[in-house]
Write an enzyme that holds these catalytic residues in place. Structure first.
Site, short mmCIF file in Angstrom:
data_model
loop_
_atom_site.label_atom_id
_atom_site.label_comp_id
_atom_site.label_asym_id
_atom_site.label_seq_id
_atom_site.Cartn_x
_atom_site.Cartn_y
_atom_site.Cartn_z
N ASN A 133 29.65 54.45 82.21
CA ASN A 133 29.58 55.27 83.42
C ASN A 133 28.91 56.60 83.12
O ASN A 133 29.12 57.16 82.03
CB ASN A 133 30.99 55.64 83.94
N ASP B 60 29.42 60.27 83.86
CA ASP B 60 30.50 61.12 84.37
C ASP B 60 29.92 62.36 85.04
O ASP B 60 29.12 63.10 84.42
CB ASP B 60 31.43 61.55 83.22
N GLY C 127 32.44 56.34 80.54
CA GLY C 127 32.83 54.94 80.76
C GLY C 127 33.76 54.54 79.63
O GLY C 127 33.48 54.82 78.46
N GLY D 74 50.42 60.86 75.41
CA GLY D 74 49.83 62.21 75.44
C GLY D 74 50.39 63.06 74.31
O GLY D 74 50.47 62.62 73.16
N ALA D 75 50.82 64.28 74.66
CA ALA D 75 51.31 65.21 73.63
C ALA D 75 52.57 64.70 72.94
O ALA D 75 52.95 65.20 71.88
CB ALA D 75 51.58 66.57 74.27
N ALA E 202 40.54 60.96 75.73
CA ALA E 202 41.48 61.01 74.59
C ALA E 202 42.01 59.60 74.30
O ALA E 202 42.07 59.18 73.14
CB ALA E 202 42.63 61.95 74.90
N ASP F 152 40.53 56.81 75.03
CA ASP F 152 39.41 56.01 74.50
C ASP F 152 39.20 56.32 73.02
O ASP F 152 38.90 55.42 72.22
CB ASP F 152 38.11 56.32 75.26
N SER G 248 33.08 64.81 73.19
CA SER G 248 34.33 65.31 72.61
C SER G 248 34.82 64.47 71.43
O SER G 248 35.76 64.85 70.74
CB SER G 248 35.42 65.33 73.68
O1 RIB Z 1 38.58 57.40 79.95
C1 RIB Z 1 37.63 58.33 80.41
C2 RIB Z 1 36.57 57.64 81.19
O2 RIB Z 1 37.13 57.08 82.35
C3 RIB Z 1 35.47 58.53 81.67
O3 RIB Z 1 34.43 58.69 80.74
C4 RIB Z 1 35.05 57.87 82.97
O4 RIB Z 1 33.77 57.32 82.93
C5 RIB Z 1 36.10 56.81 83.26
O5 RIB Z 1 35.65 55.56 82.98
#
Ligand code: RIB
Length: 305
Positions: free
Chosen positions: A12, A14, A40, A223-224, A251, A253, A292
Site C-alpha cells: 500500500n 500510505d 502495506g 504493545g507496550a 510496529a 509488522d 521506521s
Molecule cells: O501495519 C501498518 C500498515 O497497515 C500500513 O503501512 C498500512 O499500509 C496498512 O496496511
C-alpha cells in the site's frame, strides 16, 4: 547463506497525516504534516525480514500507476526479490493514516491491486513458496488467497506464520491446522477468539481459546505490555523494551518480520520473540511504516534503558 522468507500479501502507499488527536465523526481537524510513505502489511513485513537478516521474496500485486512503481522500487532497494510482484490494471492499494500526538494511529485501507492477488496468481509463483524456509501471510489480500497460501505452505512443509491483520471476525476454521505461528494484536485476538483482550490476563484466556481452535502456537502482541507466547498449555510473557514512542505504525509488522527472520536463521522461539520485540520497539521511535523499520545492526546495538 541467510534463510529464505516469502511474504504473500499487500503493498500500500500510505497517505499519512499527523494531527493533535484522531478526528471524531463529522469533525474536521487541522493537521500538522502530510507524507506519502511506502507501506502495506505484507511489504512492511518483507522489508523488516530483509533488513533483519533474511533473504526475502514478495508475492503481491501493485497497480500500473506511479504508486505501484514506487512500492516495487522500495522493495527492490532492499534487495527483496520482486519477480512475484505482478503489475495489474488500475490503482495500487492505499492506506489513509492519521497519527496523533500520543503516537496512536487510525488507518483506512483501500485494497486496489491487492484484490488481484488471487489463488491462481499465487499458483503461478509456486516456486517462490517452494524455495522458502518460512512463509508469512496477513489479511490485506482476498480471504481465498490467504486460505490457498496457508494450505500450500503446509503441503510444502514450510514454517507458516499468519499475522491476522486486519481482522474483524473469526478466521475460517479450516485455516488453523495450516498455521504454525498465529500472531494477532489485542484487537485481532479479540475478533478471532471472542474474548475481549485488554490485559495480560485476558490475553491468556484468548490465547488458550486460539490454541483450542487449532492454532499451533500463538503470540499475542500487547504493545507496550510486550507479548504473550502460548504453546499447548505453556504461557510465557515477554515484557517489551521501554522506549519513547512517536509513531506505532508498522510496529506489529516489524515484530512479525523480525521474528520470522530470526526463526528462519535458527534462533529458538524465545530468542526470536525478544529479537522481534527490540526491532518493533526501535520502529516506534521513528515515523512512518517502512522508513521506521530498523536494520540488524540497529537491533544489535540496542541497549535497554
Ligand atoms: O501495519 C501498518 C500498515 O497497515 C500500513 O503501512 C498500512 O499500509 C496498512 O496496511
Amino acid at each position: 547463506m541467510p534463510a529464505k522468507v516469502a511474504v504473500i500479501g499487500s503493498l500500500n502507499m500510505d497517505l499519512v497525516t499527523r494531527a493533535p488527536r484522531l478526528p471524531r465523526g463529522g469533525e474536521t481537524l487541522i493537521g500538522q504534516s502530510f507524507a506519502t510513505v511506502s507501506g502495506g502489511k505484507g511489504a512492511n513485513q518483507a522489508v523488516a525480514a530483509a533488513r533483519l537478516g533474511a533473504q526475502v521474496s514478495m508475492v503481491g500485486c501493485v497497480g500500473n500507476d506511479a504508486y505501484g512503481r514506487e512500492l516495487r522500487g522500495a522493495l527492490v532497494a532492499e534487495q527483496i526479490d520482486c519477480q512475484a510482484v505482478s503489475t495489474v490494471e488500475g490503482s495500487s492499494g492505499v492506506a489513509l493514516i492519521v497519527v496523533d500526538d500520543n503516537s496512536q494511529n487510525a488507518i483506512v485501507i483501500v485494497a486496489g491491486a491487492n484484490g488481484a492477488l488471487t489463488p491462481a496468481v499465487i499458483g503461478c509463483f509456486d516456486a517462490v513458496l517452494q524455495a522458502a524456509d518460512v512463509i508469512i501471510c496477513q489479511l490485506e489480500i482476498p480471504d481465498a488467497s490467504v486460505g490457498h497460501a496457508l494450505k500450500r505452505a503446509r503441503e510444502l512443509g514450510k514454517t507458516v506464520i499468519l499475522n491476522p491483520a486486519p481482522a474483524s471476525r473469526p478466521l475460517p476454521a479450516d485455516w488453523y491446522a495450516n498455521i504454525d505461528y498465529l500472531i494477532p494484536n489485542e484487537s485481532e485476538a479479540t475478533a478471532l477468539s471472542g474474548v475481549p483482550v485488554d490485559s495480560l490476563d485476558s490475553a491468556k484466556v484468548a490465547a488458550a481459546r486460539l490454541i483450542a481452535l487449532g492454532a499451533g502456537k500463538v503470540i499475542i502482541t500487547l504493545g507496550a505490555q510486550g507479548s504473550l507466547f502460548a504453546s499447548g498449555s505453556r504461557l510465557e510473557h515477554f515484557p517489551a523494551p521501554v522506549v519513547k514512542a512517536i509513531d506505532t505504525t508498522a510496529a506489529g509488522d516489524t515484530f512479525v518480520g523480525g521474528f520470522a527472520a530470526a526463526l528462519a536463521n535458527g534462533q529458538d522461539e524465545a530468542a526470536a520473540i525478544r529479537f522481534g520485540q527490540v526491532a518493533a520497539a526501535l520502529s516506534v521511535t521513528r515515523a512512518g511504516a517502512q522508513p521506521s523499520i530498523p536494520t540488524l545492526s540497529d537491533v544489535q546495538a540496542f541497549k535497554p534503558s
